[in-house]
Design a protein around this motif. Structure first.
Motif, PDB file in Angstrom:
ATOM      1  N   GLU A 123       0.441 -58.012   2.123  1.00 37.13           N
ATOM      2  CA  GLU A 123       0.073 -58.682   0.873  1.00 37.13           C
ATOM      3  C   GLU A 123      -0.370 -60.118   1.154  1.00 37.13           C
ATOM      4  OE1 GLU A 123       3.488 -58.359  -1.597  1.00 37.13           O
ATOM      5  OE2 GLU A 123       3.285 -56.195  -1.907  1.00 37.13           O
ATOM      6  N   ARG A 140      -3.863 -60.130   2.741  1.00 35.20           N
ATOM      7  CA  ARG A 140      -4.903 -59.910   1.735  1.00 35.20           C
ATOM      8  C   ARG A 140      -5.138 -61.169   0.898  1.00 35.20           C
ATOM      9  NH1 ARG A 140      -2.472 -54.684   1.553  1.00 35.20           N
ATOM     10  NH2 ARG A 140      -1.082 -55.329  -0.134  1.00 35.20           N
ATOM     11  N   ALA A 141      -4.042 -61.869   0.554  1.00 43.12           N
ATOM     12  CA  ALA A 141      -4.180 -63.093  -0.244  1.00 43.12           C
ATOM     13  C   ALA A 141      -4.933 -64.168   0.531  1.00 43.12           C
ATOM     14  CB  ALA A 141      -2.799 -63.597  -0.661  1.00 43.12           C
ATOM     15  N   GLY A 197      -7.034 -63.633   2.949  1.00 43.86           N
ATOM     16  CA  GLY A 197      -8.414 -63.161   3.067  1.00 43.86           C
ATOM     17  C   GLY A 197      -9.230 -63.483   1.820  1.00 43.86           C
ATOM     18  N   ARG A 198      -8.616 -63.275   0.636  1.00 44.42           N
ATOM     19  CA  ARG A 198      -9.314 -63.602  -0.612  1.00 44.42           C
ATOM     20  C   ARG A 198      -9.600 -65.103  -0.705  1.00 44.42           C
ATOM     21  NH1 ARG A 198      -5.645 -59.678  -2.657  1.00 44.42           N
ATOM     22  NH2 ARG A 198      -4.202 -61.323  -3.316  1.00 44.42           N
ATOM     23  N   GLN A 199      -8.632 -65.903  -0.266  1.00 48.11           N
ATOM     24  CA  GLN A 199      -8.829 -67.357  -0.288  1.00 48.11           C
ATOM     25  C   GLN A 199      -9.960 -67.773   0.650  1.00 48.11           C
ATOM     26  OE1 GLN A 199      -5.504 -69.704   1.178  1.00 48.11           O
ATOM     27  NE2 GLN A 199      -5.978 -71.366  -0.241  1.00 48.11           N
ATOM     28  N   ASP A 217     -12.546 -65.949   1.471  1.00 49.00           N
ATOM     29  CA  ASP A 217     -13.801 -65.552   0.841  1.00 49.00           C
ATOM     30  C   ASP A 217     -14.244 -66.593  -0.191  1.00 49.00           C
ATOM     31  OD1 ASP A 217     -13.904 -63.264   2.352  1.00 49.00           O
ATOM     32  OD2 ASP A 217     -13.047 -61.969   0.789  1.00 49.00           O
ATOM     33  N   GLU A 218     -13.290 -67.063  -0.982  1.00 44.78           N
ATOM     34  CA  GLU A 218     -13.617 -68.076  -1.989  1.00 44.78           C
ATOM     35  C   GLU A 218     -14.092 -69.371  -1.332  1.00 44.78           C
ATOM     36  OE1 GLU A 218     -10.060 -68.472  -4.235  1.00 44.78           O
ATOM     37  OE2 GLU A 218     -10.208 -66.486  -5.168  1.00 44.78           O
ATOM     38  N   GLN A 219     -13.405 -69.768  -0.248  1.00 47.81           N
ATOM     39  CA  GLN A 219     -13.798 -70.995   0.443  1.00 47.81           C
ATOM     40  C   GLN A 219     -15.185 -70.853   1.070  1.00 47.81           C
ATOM     41  OE1 GLN A 219     -10.408 -71.358   3.070  1.00 47.81           O
ATOM     42  NE2 GLN A 219      -9.421 -72.883   1.753  1.00 47.81           N
ATOM     43  N   GLN A 244     -17.624 -69.041  -0.077  1.00 47.29           N
ATOM     44  CA  GLN A 244     -18.602 -69.156  -1.151  1.00 47.29           C
ATOM     45  C   GLN A 244     -18.800 -70.612  -1.567  1.00 47.29           C
ATOM     46  OE1 GLN A 244     -17.308 -66.571  -4.317  1.00 47.29           O
ATOM     47  NE2 GLN A 244     -17.448 -64.725  -3.051  1.00 47.29           N
ATOM     48  N   HIS A 257      -4.733 -66.688   9.086  1.00 47.37           N
ATOM     49  CA  HIS A 257      -5.022 -65.274   8.797  1.00 47.37           C
ATOM     50  C   HIS A 257      -4.814 -64.429  10.049  1.00 47.37           C
ATOM     51  CE1 HIS A 257      -7.755 -61.830   7.664  1.00 47.37           C
ATOM     52  NE2 HIS A 257      -7.008 -61.942   6.579  1.00 47.37           N
TER      53      HIS A 257
END
Length: 352
Positions: A269, A272-273, A275-277, A279-281, A283, A317
């Motif tokens: 978990e 994954r969190a 990884g999402r962060q 992706d946002e960074q 972008q 990560h």
């Protein structure tokens, strides 16, 4: 010392064999078994346990029952030279779990209640001679509380309350080991071959320990024995009959559950969190760089800072992924160690 720590608590009626099990388990693992090895962090504790085991093996003297002062144990479990986990154990007298608390009550009653709330693993210790009688009676679904020397209903209710509280806090339930001591008596008292008595116990365990039927609860049935000493409970036994069986399995199971629930599941978990962060960074960084050379020149400090954040996040990560991968590999090894042991997941019986 290891990077992981398990708080383990034993529940059991007076005379169920909690202290004797703890001594035998340590003696077995301190000598090493199939690559697993345990030591006490306090050298005096190691000496006390070693002397007690020598007294049993040489003179047949069983460990004395505890008084109202719980005994603290700090153990480290290793595999080869790798420290796997620290075990924080406290050995309470049987009465601490069965007597009434409140004003004027012994302090260990409240201490045990508090400790259960933060336990990662709970060992419910049942006397094999009483389990054998339950099997001989065809495993009834209800025991007469007044005639239940194992105090199972009280213990099962206490464990259920702990599991409910942890689930409400979003925490995994503690692992539960139903530890049947004096396992040699199961067959003798039930009148069945020992393996059949164990199979019957495994199939019907939820009648006896109802908490294992609860959603999210993982438990294991583990028969253990120090030797074939018969039904009597003397202070001394025949030392030639000392023959430890299965004493390390409960500790292995506690570690397996800790890795599965505390490291692998929660670690995944976290991965994954992160990884999402990332992706946002990424972008956000792409947005900063999309304004052309002149605009980028004025935002170079912000772009540089975002680059550094992403680099640090990727490192975290990777470290998190490595921890999860290592825990998964270790868990797979432990599963092999527990092959053929009865395991219950949300009430469903599986053979480990």
């Amino acid at each position: 010392m290891s990077d992981h720590r398990i708080t383990m608590t034993m529940l059991g009626a007076t005379g169920s064999g909690k202290t004797t099990y703890l001594h035998g388990m340590y003696a077995t693992l301190s000598m090493g078994l199939r690559g697993y090895f345990m030591y006490a962090t306090d050298p005096d504790t190691d000496l006390d346990l070693a002397e007690a085991w020598e007294a049993l093996c040489a003179d047949g003297r069983l460990p004395a029952p505890n008084n109202e002062d719980p005994i603290d144990y700090e153990f480290v479990l290793r595999h080869g030279v790798t420290s796997l986990v620290d075990f924080d154990c406290q050995d309470f007298r049987g009465g601490a779990a069965t007597q009434r608390g409140g004003d004027g009550a012994p302090a260990d009653i409240a201490a045990l209640t508090e400790r259960l709330e933060r336990s990662d693993s709970i060992f419910l210790v049942l006397d094999g001679q009483h389990v054998g009688r339950w099997v001989a009676d065809d495993t009834p679904a209800h025991l007469n509380p007044a005639a239940d020397p194992m105090k199972i209903a009280r213990f099962s209710r206490a464990i259920s309350n702990v599991c409910d509280g942890r689930r409400q806090r979003g925490e995994p339930s503690p692992s539960i080991v139903v530890l049947v001591t004096k396992a040699d008596l199961l067959g003798e008292i039930s009148g069945l071959p020992t393996h059949e008595a164990l199979e019957k116990t495994a199939r019907n365990l939820s009648k006896l320990v109802k908490v294992i039927d609860s959603e999210g609860v993982t438990a294991m049935l583990c028969p253990v024995q120090l030797g074939s000493f018969g039904e009597a409970s003397p202070a001394t036994v025949d030392p030639t009959l000392v023959d430890p069986q299965n004493l390390h399995h409960p500790m292995i199971f506690a570690l397996l559950h800790y890795l599965d629930e505390g490291i692998v599941r929660h670690g995944e978990e976290h991965v994954r969190a992160v990884g999402r962060q990332l992706d946002e960074q990424a972008q956000e960084l792409a947005g900063l760089r999309s304004g052309g050379m002149i605009r980028n020149y004025f935002k170079r400090n912000e772009i540089s800072r975002k680059d550094a954040e992403i680099a640090a996040g990727r490192e975290l990560h990777g470290e998190a992924q490595a921890r999860v991968a290592a825990a998964r590999v270790r868990a797979e090894q432990l599963v092999e160690e527990l092959r053929n042991m009865p395991v219950y997941r949300s009430g469903k019986l599986q053979i480990g």
